[in-house]
Scaffold this motif. Structure first.
Motif, mmCIF file in Angstrom:
data_model
loop_
_atom_site.group_PDB
_atom_site.id
_atom_site.type_symbol
_atom_site.label_atom_id
_atom_site.label_comp_id
_atom_site.label_asym_id
_atom_site.label_seq_id
_atom_site.Cartn_x
_atom_site.Cartn_y
_atom_site.Cartn_z
ATOM 1 N N ILE A 173 0.841 -1.202 0.000
ATOM 2 C CA ILE A 173 0.000 0.000 0.000
ATOM 3 C C ILE A 173 0.874 1.250 0.000
ATOM 4 O O ILE A 173 0.628 2.202 -0.756
ATOM 5 N N GLU A 174 1.908 1.258 0.842
ATOM 6 C CA GLU A 174 2.788 2.431 0.879
ATOM 7 C C GLU A 174 3.479 2.633 -0.468
ATOM 8 O O GLU A 174 3.585 3.764 -0.962
ATOM 9 N N GLN A 175 3.957 1.548 -1.080
ATOM 10 C CA GLN A 175 4.570 1.653 -2.403
ATOM 11 C C GLN A 175 3.572 2.225 -3.407
ATOM 12 O O GLN A 175 3.929 3.082 -4.232
ATOM 13 N N SER A 176 2.329 1.775 -3.353
ATOM 14 C CA SER A 176 1.314 2.236 -4.303
ATOM 15 C C SER A 176 1.008 3.723 -4.112
ATOM 16 O O SER A 176 0.806 4.452 -5.089
ATOM 17 N N LEU A 177 0.947 4.172 -2.861
ATOM 18 C CA LEU A 177 0.682 5.579 -2.605
ATOM 19 C C LEU A 177 1.797 6.456 -3.166
ATOM 20 O O LEU A 177 1.535 7.483 -3.817
ATOM 21 N N GLY B 98 12.386 2.020 -5.293
ATOM 22 C CA GLY B 98 12.935 3.088 -4.456
ATOM 23 C C GLY B 98 12.430 4.464 -4.817
ATOM 24 O O GLY B 98 12.043 5.246 -3.948
ATOM 25 N N ARG B 99 12.396 4.751 -6.115
ATOM 26 C CA ARG B 99 11.913 6.063 -6.568
ATOM 27 C C ARG B 99 10.448 6.010 -6.983
ATOM 28 O O ARG B 99 9.879 7.050 -7.335
ATOM 29 N N HIS B 100 9.860 4.824 -7.001
ATOM 30 C CA HIS B 100 8.433 4.621 -7.269
ATOM 31 C C HIS B 100 8.022 5.118 -8.650
ATOM 32 O O HIS B 100 6.888 5.561 -8.854
ATOM 33 N N MET B 101 8.910 5.007 -9.612
ATOM 34 C CA MET B 101 8.627 5.454 -10.966
ATOM 35 C C MET B 101 8.137 4.292 -11.830
ATOM 36 O O MET B 101 8.429 3.136 -11.547
ATOM 37 N N ARG B 102 7.407 4.638 -12.857
ATOM 38 C CA ARG B 102 7.104 3.635 -13.880
ATOM 39 C C ARG B 102 8.430 3.250 -14.520
ATOM 40 O O ARG B 102 9.138 4.094 -15.081
ATOM 41 N N HIS C 236 18.577 -9.335 -24.295
ATOM 42 C CA HIS C 236 18.075 -10.650 -23.905
ATOM 43 C C HIS C 236 17.544 -10.649 -22.471
ATOM 44 O O HIS C 236 17.893 -9.780 -21.686
ATOM 45 N N PRO C 237 16.749 -11.649 -22.127
ATOM 46 C CA PRO C 237 16.473 -11.883 -20.711
ATOM 47 C C PRO C 237 17.786 -12.106 -19.969
ATOM 48 O O PRO C 237 18.666 -12.794 -20.483
ATOM 49 N N ASP C 238 17.909 -11.531 -18.814
ATOM 50 C CA ASP C 238 19.065 -11.517 -17.909
ATOM 51 C C ASP C 238 20.198 -10.612 -18.365
ATOM 52 O O ASP C 238 21.256 -10.573 -17.774
ATOM 53 N N ASP C 239 19.976 -9.805 -19.426
ATOM 54 C CA ASP C 239 20.924 -8.733 -19.768
ATOM 55 C C ASP C 239 20.666 -7.478 -18.939
ATOM 56 O O ASP C 239 21.498 -6.577 -18.902
ATOM 57 N N GLU C 240 19.501 -7.399 -18.325
ATOM 58 C CA GLU C 240 19.068 -6.139 -17.723
ATOM 59 C C GLU C 240 19.892 -5.770 -16.495
ATOM 60 O O GLU C 240 20.390 -6.637 -15.783
ATOM 61 N N ARG C 241 19.987 -4.472 -16.236
ATOM 62 C CA ARG C 241 20.609 -3.957 -15.010
ATOM 63 C C ARG C 241 19.543 -3.975 -13.919
ATOM 64 O O ARG C 241 18.849 -2.992 -13.658
ATOM 65 N N THR C 242 19.412 -5.120 -13.305
ATOM 66 C CA THR C 242 18.278 -5.356 -12.414
ATOM 67 C C THR C 242 18.287 -4.439 -11.207
ATOM 68 O O THR C 242 17.226 -3.997 -10.740
ATOM 69 N N ALA C 243 19.449 -4.174 -10.647
ATOM 70 C CA ALA C 243 19.511 -3.307 -9.465
ATOM 71 C C ALA C 243 19.034 -1.899 -9.793
ATOM 72 O O ALA C 243 18.396 -1.236 -8.966
ATOM 73 N N VAL C 244 19.324 -1.431 -11.012
ATOM 74 C CA VAL C 244 18.868 -0.101 -11.422
ATOM 75 C C VAL C 244 17.350 -0.104 -11.587
ATOM 76 O O VAL C 244 16.660 0.838 -11.182
ATOM 77 N N LEU C 245 16.818 -1.160 -12.177
ATOM 78 C CA LEU C 245 15.366 -1.273 -12.291
ATOM 79 C C LEU C 245 14.709 -1.235 -10.920
ATOM 80 O O LEU C 245 13.715 -0.530 -10.702
ATOM 81 N N ALA C 246 15.249 -2.024 -9.979
ATOM 82 C CA ALA C 246 14.673 -2.071 -8.636
ATOM 83 C C ALA C 246 14.764 -0.707 -7.959
ATOM 84 O O ALA C 246 13.835 -0.286 -7.248
ATOM 85 N N TYR C 247 15.874 -0.006 -8.161
ATOM 86 C CA TYR C 247 16.059 1.303 -7.537
ATOM 87 C C TYR C 247 14.973 2.274 -7.987
ATOM 88 O O TYR C 247 14.359 2.970 -7.166
#
Length: 883
Positions: A35-39, A69-73, A54-65
């Protein structure tokens, strides 16, 4: 090929202003954290798009951040679904592996919080150049797909995983960056792909960046992908040595551009973004990327390559608040207050502020506002503790059949909730007979539906597989499907409710939720299946001589009392007896096997055979394949019920073969096509079985990587050879040192080595040789010319004479992970090379050891034999016959 049911929510796709994450997908975080993330996300209007290959080429930590973390699309656009990679968990290859890797990416995105998109490009395996990639994919076609995603998703910032230069190694890596750079400007140009503008508007992202570095590390930095057969990240080409990076006091690389603090800890979620990335990447089970979390500092550097400059943050100078939209400032004020006053024990108290903001958002004429309106309704539902699902009684239904759906709305809070109306969409588009109801605390309303599926309803399967691909690109007629990660639900329920006096709209896919005794609660998507499925035991039938052979065909009923006729349509020169047979199956789920005798022509030829069932007035020419693993929902597809008939003169003297299965391949069944008796060897067989009963033993692909019992019994296998046996070892992924590599340029540990402490490729044979792995020791061009350094080698002469013609029609590659530094007692047989590369002879080495023969071969038999390549069969028959 039957037309795909674009009635699957086509109306919703036409109206959608941008891509949306799967509605009400399974979430990795729930309750107060969700809920907090959604708000926060509701109050954040920044959008980030990451592009790689490809799958697993992504910078996953940046996506998660950015997502958590920044709650962006935040979204990852992978140009391919990874069809050309390895598969550690099963034998699926090609499109089937692409389905697995798609679902693994979606499972990963549920953890890191990002969305997922794809283009129509197919991963055709490792390539060294962007030129070959562009030639196979078509530059404009895939550029158009990237532009389409940019225009629909409308990112403020785009960051690339690669540089677009040979430094990236893989040609598809290079291409992802080249097309990403072009799309940055092309998406804003109305003269580029103008046919898209009937659905979307042009879009100019504010900034284009390139992620620094290449290679694995904590947090899932890009790399670690080996293309055609997978493996460790490619070494840097010798001509382009990486410059020494600047290092900060925490030991992490410093770049001149913005930095992303991926090591920051999120106390609400209980993880840092590096830790979330490890959890996310560990969902790539098929690629062996499971890892342990390592809490601590982490940082990802970026370099600005287009748009406005930035030094501190990717969003320097970009307004990501509601103030960016006309009429958005009052919305921001209300949402700021909702966040400040949020009480985890009483989330329903935030609803009055949310419903007050709703008409303001609805009045803003902007695609992003429409997305936020959907997010707001979902956030209200979370705060109200609403449980809403559309449960199908069964997960599959046939055309003309009846589907029972029970839709439930449960209020688990003190909020005032009322069900107003409901509508079923997709297969049907009609109002549901929903009785308006006011729901108090823990009260529910049920909407029962019993619907008849139209008799002409197309079957449901992954939308990109409905039509056969052309070359290395999927054929997708509906523009609105391009880019979607998964197939839209076959049916969905659209519900209108009133919460605390304000209307909201929720959409839920119709799916089947059930309990598995081993794994607990599971979900399967609703699928429309044929009344009967025509399943073939193998996609290829090999005739090594002119003798007839029996071909069994299984007819599986998906309805009770299924009956009809099954016929085989043979090409000219082939004979089938009988031409057709009747079937009758009383119970749904049961099958009947019908056997036909197929007689080949005398001469060598390759042709298709079609199996067709006629039932209920409908011709059915497809089987059913279910890809089921514990870490994602089961996926159903309908491959054509065709057999590739191969008439080739193939002699083999071996009769009994023992096969040591590794990570999974289809070689045992392929060898049985030659009439061989193939036994899969267990740990007990290796430890104490009578190996002498086999004329030959074959170690499957990566067997030494994934099975400790084979290494524990290596001496027994060598004794088998010494006593007169033939032992063939197929390719293994390399961890052993490359004796030709300069110091400091060795490969990192290989993720496909699953035996702890096991540098598997240093003691594979009776005499020393190494398998260093890496892209240097592979031949990626399947048409690469072959040379025979020792034309008189018995492996080329007996019992089949091998010529260059036997290397025609190979698929995807010649081979991977060739041997180097072999002992002089080994002999080489073949030599080949990629364009511009040095010749490689380590793909097939052999020696006599005692009374027997040992063979190591890295040519891709595991692809060629199941594909029915005649020459590959002939040469492998020689290996089995070696004495």
């Amino acid at each position: 090929m039957r037309k795909f049911a674009v009635s699957l929510l086509l109306g919703a796709l036409l109206l959608a202003p941008a891509f949306h994450a799967p509605i009400h997908a399974q979430r990795s975080f729930s309750g107060a954290a969700e809920i907090e993330q959604s708000l926060y996300k509701l109050n954040e209007l920044g959008t980030v798009l990451h592009i790689a290959a490809h799958p697993d080429d992504e910078r996953t930590a940046v996506l998660a951040y950015f997502a958590r973390g920044r709650h962006m699309r935040t979204a990852y656009l992978s140009l391919t679904r990874g069809e050309g990679g390895q598969n550690l968990i099963g034998s699926e290859q090609g499109a089937q592996l692409g389905i697995i890797r798609t679902q693994e990416l979606l499972a990963a995105r549920q953890i890191d919080g990002a969305e997922q998109f794809f283009t129509r490009a197919i991963d055709f395996g490792f390539t060294r150049t962007a030129d070959e990639t562009m030639q196979k994919w078509g530059h404009d076609r895939i550029l158009g797909d990237v532009v389409w995603v940019v225009r629909r998703y409308r990112p403020d910032v785009i960051f690339l995983g690669f540089s677009g230069t040979p430094r990236d190694g893989h040609g598809q890596h290079q291409t992802s960056a080249i097309l990403g750079k072009e799309a940055f400007t092309a998406a804003a140009d109305p003269t580029k792909f103008p046919e898209q503008l009937k659905y979307v508007q042009v879009w100019q992202a504010k900034r284009l960046l390139q992620a620094a570095g290449f290679g694995g590390g904590p947090g899932g930095q890009a790399g670690g992908r080996g293309g055609r057969a997978g493996g460790a990240a490619p070494a840097q080409p010798a001509a382009l040595p990486p410059a020494p990076p600047a290092v900060g006091p925490d030991g992490l690389e410093i770049t001149n551009g913005p930095q992303v603090d991926t090591g920051a800890f999120n106390p609400v979620l209980g993880y840092s973004y590096e830790e979330l990335a490890v959890l996310s990447r560990s969902m790539h089970h098929s690629q062996g990327t499971g890892a342990m979390r390592r809490p601590g500092p982490g940082r990802a550097g970026m370099t600005v390559t287009g748009g406005a400059p930035a030094t501190k943050d990717l969003f320097d100078g970009i307004d990501t608040t509601w103030n960016r939209l006309p009429g958005g400032a009052p919305v921001k004020t209300l949402l700021d207050e909702a966040i400040r006053s949020y009480e985890p024990q009483h989330p329903e108290r935030a609803i009055p502020l949310l419903v007050k903001a709703r008409p303001m958002i609805a009045a803003i004429d902007d695609p992003l506002a429409k997305i936020k309106l959907t997010e707001l309704d979902e956030t209200v539902a979370l705060c109200a503790g609403l449980w809403v699902e559309a449960q199908a009684r069964q997960f599959e239904v046939t055309p003309g059949g009846t589907l029972n759906i029970s839709t439930t709305v449960l209020n688990r809070s003190s909020a005032k909730v009322a069900l107003d109306s409901a509508r079923v969409e997709g297969i049907w588009n009609q109002d549901a007979a929903a009785k308006p109801a006011t729901l108090g605390y823990n009260q529910s309303a049920d909407i029962p539906l019993s619907l008849i599926v139209p008799a002409n309803q197309p079957y449901t399967q992954p939308y990109w597989l409905v039509k056969p691909p052309t070359a290395d690109v999927y054929q997708i007629d509906n523009q609105l499907l391009i880019g979607l990660a998964d197939t839209p639900a076959a049916a969905q329920m659209r519900l209108h409710l009133t919460v605390d006096g304000a209307p909201i709209e929720l959409v839920r896919p119709v799916r089947h939720r059930y309990a598995d005794r081993a794994y607990g609660e599971r979900i399967r998507p609703l699928v429309v299946v044929p009344a009967v499925a025509v399943n073939l035991p193998e996609p290829v039938a090999v005739f090594p001589d002119s003798a007839a052979r029996k071909v069994p065909v299984s007819v599986q009923a998906n309805i009770a009392n299924a009956e009809g006729d099954l016929r085989l349509e043979a090409p000219a020169g082939w004979k089938v007896s009988p031409t057709s047979q009747t079937f009758k199956i009383e119970t749904s789920g049961e099958q009947q096997v019908l056997t036909f005798q197929v007689t080949p022509p005398a001469g060598e030829t390759t042709a298709p055979l079609h199996a067709i069932a006629k039932s209920g007035g409908r011709d059915i020419a497809s089987g059913t394949q279910v890809i089921a693993y514990p870490h994602f929902p089961a996926q159903t597809l309908f491959p054509p019920s065709d057999i590739k008939l191969v008439r080739a003169n193939i002699k083999v003297t071996a009769k009994k073969v023992g096969y040591i299965m590794g990570a999974g391949d289809e070689m045992p069944e392929a060898l049985r096509q030659l009439g061989l008796e193939v036994t899969l060897l267990t740990q007990s067989d290796l430890e104490q079985g009578d190996l002498s009963r086999f004329d030959a033993i074959v170690a499957g692909v990566r067997a030494y990587n994934v099975r400790s019992d084979i290494r524990a019994n290596q001496q027994r296998l060598l004794d088998y050879v010494k006593n007169g046996g033939t032992y063939i070892v197929q390719y293994q992924t390399g961890d052993s040192p490359d004796p030709t590599a300069p110091r400091g340029q060795q490969q990192p540990p290989n993720p496909f080595n699953q035996v702890p402490g096991n540098p598997v490729t240093t003691h594979l044979g009776p005499y020393p040789f190494s398998v260093p792995g890496g892209n240097k020791y592979r031949i990626t061009v399947e048409e690469a010319p072959m040379k025979f350094p020792k034309q008189d080698s018995p492996l080329l002469q007996y019992p089949n004479h091998i010529s260059p013609k036997d290397f025609e029609g190979w698929v995807q590659e010649r081979g991977v992970y060739f041997a180097v530094g072999w002992d002089k007692r080994y002999e080489t047989v073949l030599s080949s090379q990629d364009p511009g590369e040095q010749p490689l002879e380590g793909g097939l080495i052999w020696t006599r050891y005692g009374k027997g023969v040992y063979i190591f071969t890295s040519y891709s038999w595991f692809r060629q034999l199941p594909a029915g390549v005649p020459g590959a069969y002939r040469l492998f028959a020689n290996l089995l016959s070696a004495k």
